[in-house]
Structure formats: C-alpha cells, structure tokens
Motif scaffolding. Sequence first.
Motif, mmCIF file in Angstrom:
data_model
loop_
_atom_site.group_PDB
_atom_site.id
_atom_site.type_symbol
_atom_site.label_atom_id
_atom_site.label_comp_id
_atom_site.label_asym_id
_atom_site.label_seq_id
_atom_site.Cartn_x
_atom_site.Cartn_y
_atom_site.Cartn_z
ATOM 1 N N GLY A 88 0.816 -1.201 0.000
ATOM 2 C CA GLY A 88 0.000 0.000 0.000
ATOM 3 C C GLY A 88 0.850 1.252 0.000
ATOM 4 N N ARG A 89 0.184 2.383 0.117
ATOM 5 C CA ARG A 89 0.845 3.685 0.110
ATOM 6 C C ARG A 89 0.534 4.398 1.417
ATOM 7 N N ILE A 90 1.564 5.058 1.965
ATOM 8 C CA ILE A 90 1.388 5.951 3.104
ATOM 9 C C ILE A 90 2.113 7.234 2.733
ATOM 10 N N GLY A 91 1.372 8.308 2.646
ATOM 11 C CA GLY A 91 1.974 9.575 2.237
ATOM 12 C C GLY A 91 2.601 9.450 0.875
ATOM 13 N N GLY A 92 3.863 9.829 0.766
ATOM 14 C CA GLY A 92 4.558 9.800 -0.514
ATOM 15 C C GLY A 92 5.307 8.520 -0.802
ATOM 16 N N HIS A 93 5.150 7.488 0.043
ATOM 17 C CA HIS A 93 5.883 6.244 -0.154
ATOM 18 C C HIS A 93 4.956 5.075 -0.483
ATOM 19 N N VAL A 94 5.438 4.223 -1.386
ATOM 20 C CA VAL A 94 4.765 2.972 -1.721
ATOM 21 C C VAL A 94 5.541 1.858 -1.012
ATOM 22 N N PHE A 95 4.848 1.029 -0.252
ATOM 23 C CA PHE A 95 5.470 -0.049 0.517
ATOM 24 C C PHE A 95 5.179 -1.375 -0.165
ATOM 25 N N CYS A 96 6.219 -2.212 -0.298
ATOM 26 C CA CYS A 96 6.100 -3.471 -1.034
ATOM 27 C C CYS A 96 6.648 -4.648 -0.251
ATOM 28 N N TYR A 97 6.017 -5.806 -0.501
ATOM 29 C CA TYR A 97 6.549 -7.074 -0.023
ATOM 30 C C TYR A 97 7.760 -7.433 -0.877
ATOM 31 N N GLU A 98 8.479 -8.473 -0.480
ATOM 32 C CA GLU A 98 9.563 -9.021 -1.282
ATOM 33 C C GLU A 98 8.962 -9.527 -2.595
ATOM 34 N N SER A 99 9.740 -9.578 -3.639
ATOM 35 C CA SER A 99 9.247 -10.022 -4.942
ATOM 36 C C SER A 99 8.550 -11.371 -4.864
ATOM 37 N N GLN A 100 9.121 -12.307 -4.131
ATOM 38 C CA GLN A 100 8.523 -13.627 -3.978
ATOM 39 C C GLN A 100 7.602 -13.695 -2.765
ATOM 40 N N LYS A 101 7.440 -12.562 -2.054
ATOM 41 C CA LYS A 101 6.683 -12.491 -0.809
ATOM 42 C C LYS A 101 7.081 -13.619 0.132
ATOM 43 N N GLU A 102 8.403 -13.704 0.349
ATOM 44 C CA GLU A 102 8.930 -14.735 1.235
ATOM 45 C C GLU A 102 8.630 -14.381 2.683
ATOM 46 N N ARG A 103 8.389 -15.378 3.485
ATOM 47 C CA ARG A 103 8.148 -15.175 4.912
ATOM 48 C C ARG A 103 9.481 -15.135 5.635
ATOM 49 N N THR A 104 9.520 -14.436 6.759
ATOM 50 C CA THR A 104 10.747 -14.321 7.533
ATOM 51 C C THR A 104 10.856 -15.448 8.541
ATOM 52 N N GLY A 105 12.030 -15.624 9.072
ATOM 53 C CA GLY A 105 12.292 -16.678 10.038
ATOM 54 C C GLY A 105 12.120 -16.189 11.460
ATOM 55 N N ILE A 106 10.944 -15.730 11.838
ATOM 56 C CA ILE A 106 10.696 -15.256 13.195
ATOM 57 C C ILE A 106 10.690 -16.444 14.147
ATOM 58 N N LEU A 107 11.208 -16.243 15.312
ATOM 59 C CA LEU A 107 11.393 -17.334 16.259
ATOM 60 C C LEU A 107 10.188 -17.576 17.149
ATOM 61 N N GLU A 108 9.977 -18.811 17.513
ATOM 62 C CA GLU A 108 9.016 -19.199 18.529
ATOM 63 C C GLU A 108 9.628 -18.900 19.896
ATOM 64 N N THR A 109 8.808 -18.778 20.923
ATOM 65 C CA THR A 109 9.318 -18.583 22.270
ATOM 66 C C THR A 109 10.254 -19.731 22.629
ATOM 67 N N GLY A 110 11.426 -19.368 23.157
ATOM 68 C CA GLY A 110 12.388 -20.367 23.586
ATOM 69 C C GLY A 110 13.296 -20.882 22.495
ATOM 70 N N SER A 111 13.089 -20.474 21.237
ATOM 71 C CA SER A 111 13.977 -20.882 20.161
ATOM 72 C C SER A 111 15.288 -20.131 20.277
ATOM 73 N N GLU A 112 16.323 -20.676 19.661
ATOM 74 C CA GLU A 112 17.599 -19.981 19.697
ATOM 75 C C GLU A 112 17.594 -18.824 18.712
ATOM 76 N N CYS A 113 18.317 -17.771 19.077
ATOM 77 C CA CYS A 113 18.453 -16.596 18.225
ATOM 78 C C CYS A 113 19.101 -17.002 16.907
ATOM 79 N N ASP A 114 18.601 -16.466 15.782
ATOM 80 C CA ASP A 114 19.168 -16.757 14.472
ATOM 81 C C ASP A 114 20.493 -16.047 14.234
ATOM 82 N N PHE A 115 20.833 -15.107 15.091
ATOM 83 C CA PHE A 115 22.057 -14.341 14.921
ATOM 84 C C PHE A 115 23.197 -15.034 15.664
ATOM 85 N N GLN A 116 24.230 -14.315 16.019
ATOM 86 C CA GLN A 116 25.429 -14.930 16.558
ATOM 87 C C GLN A 116 25.307 -15.463 17.977
ATOM 88 N N CYS A 117 24.455 -14.915 18.804
ATOM 89 C CA CYS A 117 24.526 -15.211 20.237
ATOM 90 C C CYS A 117 23.918 -16.542 20.646
#
Length: 142
Positions: A88-117
């Motif tokens: 959609g659009r908000i003000g002067g910007h158009v906001f878009c999903y990824e081209s393939q509309k890929e889902r992100t790897g959000i973690l479940e409670t208690g899962s390990e962080c996807d980053f370094q720690c």
Amino acid sequence: VEAQGECFEGQQAVAEVVLNRLVADGFQNTVNGVIYAENQFRSVPFLEDAEPTSIQYEAIERALEGPYVLPIDVYHFATYQVNGNVWGRIGGHVFCYESQKERTGILETGSECDFQCGDQSSGERIDGTQKRRLCNCPCTGL
C-alpha cells in the motif's frame, strides 16, 4: 531523515521496514548494516547532521513495540512501486513485499536466536501482535 516530511504513520512505517529487514533472511543483521547497505537509503549522507525530533523517536518506539503499521514481511519502500507486490501507500511512499513475498524466520518462544549469540528468544511472531525483536541480545543491533 528518510521520512522526515511524512506523516507520523509514514515515519513509523519507514522505521518498521528497517526492523523488518533486520529479522528477515537476505538482509543485514544489524540496524547499521540495514541502514548503511549500499544504495538502500538516500538519506544516509545526511545522517551525521540529523537532529531527530521527539516525534521521530516516538515513531521508532512504536515500530519496536507496536501497534504496528506494516506487516512484518514488507521490506521495501520508495516514492514509486519497486515491484509487483504492493502492500500500500502511506503519504509519498509505496510499501512493497519481497518479490517472492517470502516469509521471515521469526522465532518461537524459547527458540535460539538466528544471529550470533544463540540466546533464547522472547517469542516474537509474524502476526504483528508482539515485539519485532528476536531476543534482547546485542547481536540484533537493537
């Protein structure tokens, strides 16, 4: 700075895009990395001289804590449509999903962080009802 001329909702949405990229595959894994990635934000050269207002701090706080403006898989914005998956659009910007509309790897409670720690997450989910941060560790850059 990137959205300084936009309404509050537009400023928050731009901050959310940065945070959405932070927790998504295929983007940098720190806030600095996302913001300073080559050719991503036109305002980068002006950041050193920027003086954020209380409104901009509030927009960032809402982007972190909610209520959210965007779904968590909206990764792009511009003054034009960057691909065919427009959210959609908000003000002067158009906001878009990824081209393939890929889902992100959000973690479940208690899962390990996807980053370094490897810390345990605090249960942030794709549904947008909870905080976007994966964990409270310094590796997320928050």
